[in-house]
Design a protein around this motif. Structure first.
Motif, PDB file in Angstrom:
ATOM      1  N   GLY A 289       0.801  -1.208   0.000  1.00  0.00           N
ATOM      2  CA  GLY A 289       0.000   0.000   0.000  1.00  0.00           C
ATOM      3  C   GLY A 289       0.837   1.263   0.000  1.00  0.00           C
ATOM      4  O   GLY A 289       2.027   1.262  -0.309  1.00  0.00           O
ATOM      5  N   SER A 290       0.187   2.346   0.369  1.00  0.00           N
ATOM      6  CA  SER A 290       0.847   3.643   0.489  1.00  0.00           C
ATOM      7  C   SER A 290       1.242   3.855   1.946  1.00  0.00           C
ATOM      8  O   SER A 290       0.379   3.846   2.832  1.00  0.00           O
ATOM      9  CB  SER A 290      -0.097   4.758   0.032  1.00  0.00           C
TER      10      SER A 290
ATOM     11  N   PHE B 152      -1.284   4.812   4.952  1.00  0.00           N
ATOM     12  CA  PHE B 152      -1.410   3.835   6.036  1.00  0.00           C
ATOM     13  C   PHE B 152      -1.019   4.459   7.376  1.00  0.00           C
ATOM     14  O   PHE B 152      -1.630   4.165   8.406  1.00  0.00           O
ATOM     15  CB  PHE B 152      -0.533   2.616   5.747  1.00  0.00           C
TER      16      PHE B 152
ATOM     17  N   ILE C 106      -8.081  -1.899   6.311  1.00  0.00           N
ATOM     18  CA  ILE C 106      -6.977  -1.093   5.783  1.00  0.00           C
ATOM     19  C   ILE C 106      -5.670  -1.876   5.853  1.00  0.00           C
ATOM     20  O   ILE C 106      -4.831  -1.805   4.951  1.00  0.00           O
ATOM     21  CB  ILE C 106      -6.869   0.232   6.564  1.00  0.00           C
TER      22      ILE C 106
ATOM     23  N   SER D 213      -3.369  -2.833   2.705  1.00  0.00           N
ATOM     24  CA  SER D 213      -2.020  -2.271   2.614  1.00  0.00           C
ATOM     25  C   SER D 213      -0.943  -3.344   2.547  1.00  0.00           C
ATOM     26  O   SER D 213       0.055  -3.188   1.833  1.00  0.00           O
ATOM     27  CB  SER D 213      -1.755  -1.350   3.815  1.00  0.00           C
TER      28      SER D 213
ATOM     29  N   PHE E  15      -3.452  -1.283  -2.582  1.00  0.00           N
ATOM     30  CA  PHE E  15      -4.201  -0.105  -2.149  1.00  0.00           C
ATOM     31  C   PHE E  15      -5.416   0.162  -3.034  1.00  0.00           C
ATOM     32  O   PHE E  15      -5.359   0.060  -4.254  1.00  0.00           O
ATOM     33  CB  PHE E  15      -3.284   1.124  -2.167  1.00  0.00           C
ATOM     34  N   ASN E  16      -6.527   0.479  -2.359  1.00  0.00           N
ATOM     35  CA  ASN E  16      -7.766   0.876  -3.034  1.00  0.00           C
ATOM     36  C   ASN E  16      -8.277   2.133  -2.354  1.00  0.00           C
ATOM     37  O   ASN E  16      -8.661   2.110  -1.189  1.00  0.00           O
ATOM     38  CB  ASN E  16      -8.801  -0.247  -2.963  1.00  0.00           C
TER      39      ASN E  16
ATOM     40  N   PHE F 225     -10.301   2.686   1.241  1.00  0.00           N
ATOM     41  CA  PHE F 225      -9.565   3.428   2.262  1.00  0.00           C
ATOM     42  C   PHE F 225     -10.396   4.584   2.816  1.00  0.00           C
ATOM     43  O   PHE F 225     -10.518   4.753   4.032  1.00  0.00           O
ATOM     44  CB  PHE F 225      -8.258   3.946   1.666  1.00  0.00           C
TER      45      PHE F 225
END
Length: 372
Positions: free
Chosen positions: A254-255, A259, A331, A335, A340-341, A345
């Motif tokens: 993920g980011s 996160f 989440i 992640s 990632f969506n 999120f």
């Protein structure tokens, strides 16, 4: 709000934390201990199964199938050959091995003559789950061996070659789930306990009377206390995240920035819950016990950490949606495992913010600055 008064409370708590060695140990060591215990202890991966082989046939074919097990280093650990079955059973009784592979005499001869043959696998049934998984591994190895043998006779097409692709967590490592999911537990229990103690210790020591008679408002007092718990817990978040990546080698898809934002909001939720609990109790012991019970149950049982929410009964499914843990775990899965969506999120973040506003509002409403 008077930020100067809040800053005074904040500095006071930091100084007390520096002087109190036990509090420092609890605040910084407890999350690490929980991570290690849950990360390693809750992992259900069945790997490195110790086993021995009794090869009564001692032929090329028997050695060939033996090496299928021996060279499977991820799932099996070879502990050597035994000369008789009683010797292998004794090793199982002494917990030296978990499985014994027995290849009978005449194994290769039966196969060459076109007759069916069999091998025996003796599993340690003390741990039924592990024995069942080990049996599955053995079946896969044997089936693959059979297909390879039949291929030489040009009848492989009689079999269905099943090829499975795992869309998420491709290596099927349980530690990827338990290690990443432990953030769910740690960032809910530890910050909540710490935040509740910051309020309750004032009651227990009697210093709460100074707050009651001061000009600071109850909102300023509670938010200042919470800011201390949030700062320390947020620092622990970075430590725990680094441990998950380094010790457990959990992939992150993920980011990191988003996160981290979600984790910060989740810490706000847990600390506000701890403050809410502190308005009901008067001693530090009762605060720790109450907070632990209230936080452990939803974070483990109703978050999807151990059991998927979709497989629960209708009542449990509804209850799970009443706790913030379920939304933060969504989440985490996104992640660390799925990718990632943004839409998912945002939905979960909005719900977490709602939980925070709800808990802190009830806490401020319940907290009484003056008592008769």
């Amino acid at each position: 709000m008077n930020t100067h008064k809040m800053k005074t409370i904040f500095i006071k708590e930091i100084k007390e934390l520096k002087r109190d060695k036990i509090s420092r140990i609890m605040v910084f060591l407890l999350p690490v201990v929980i991570l290690l215990v849950f990360g390693y202890g809750m992992a259900l991966d069945v790997e490195k199964i110790p086993f021995s082989i009794l090869d009564e046939d001692n032929t090329f074919t028997s050695r060939e199938i033996s090496y299928k097990f021996i060279n499977n280093f991820r799932y099996y650990t070879f502990k050597g050959y035994v000369k008789k079955q009683s010797e292998g059973i004794e090793l199982i009784d002494r917990n030296r091995i978990r499985m014994l592979l027995v290849i009978p005499n005449g194994f290769e001869k039966d196969l060459k003559n076109g007759r069916g043959s069999s091998i025996q696998i003796i599993e340690d049934g003390v741990f039924p789950y592990r024995a069942s998984i080990s049996k599955t591994y053995s079946n896969i190895i044997i089936n693959k061996f059979n297909i390879e043998k039949f291929e030489n006779k040009n009848i492989k097409e009689l079999f269905i070659d099943l090829r499975i692709r795992y869309w998420f967590n491709e290596e099927m490592r349980q530690k990827n789930v338990t290690a990443s999911g432990v953030l769910l537990v740690v960032l809910f229990i530890s910050p909540a306990i710490f935040a509740s103690l910051l309020i309750v210790k004032e009651k227990e020591l009697g210093s709460i009377y100074n707050i009651w008679t001061s000009s600071i408002s109850k909102k300023e007092f509670l938010l200042a206390k919470q800011s201390v718990a949030v700062m320390i817990s947020f620092l622990n978040y970075f430590i725990l995240f680094a441990m998950i990546m380094v010790l457990f080698k959990t992939p992150f898809k993920g980011s990191f920035i988003l996160f981290t934002i979600s984790s910060f909001i989740y810490i706000l939720v847990s600390t506000s819950l701890g403050i809410l609990i502190s308005t009901f109790v008067k001693t530090q012991v009762s605060a720790v016990v109450a907070t632990s019970i209230i936080c452990i149950i939803p974070s483990i049982l109703y978050s999807g950490y151990l059991t998927p929410i979709s497989s629960m009964t209708n009542e449990a499914f509804i209850v799970a949606h009443l706790f913030p843990n379920y939304y933060y775990f969504n989440i985490i899965k996104m992640s660390f495992l799925k990718g990632f969506n943004l839409n998912i999120f945002i939905k979960n973040i909005i719900i977490l913010i709602f939980f925070y506003l709800f808990f802190i509002s009830i806490s401020i409403a319940r907290f009484r600055k003056y008592q008769c």
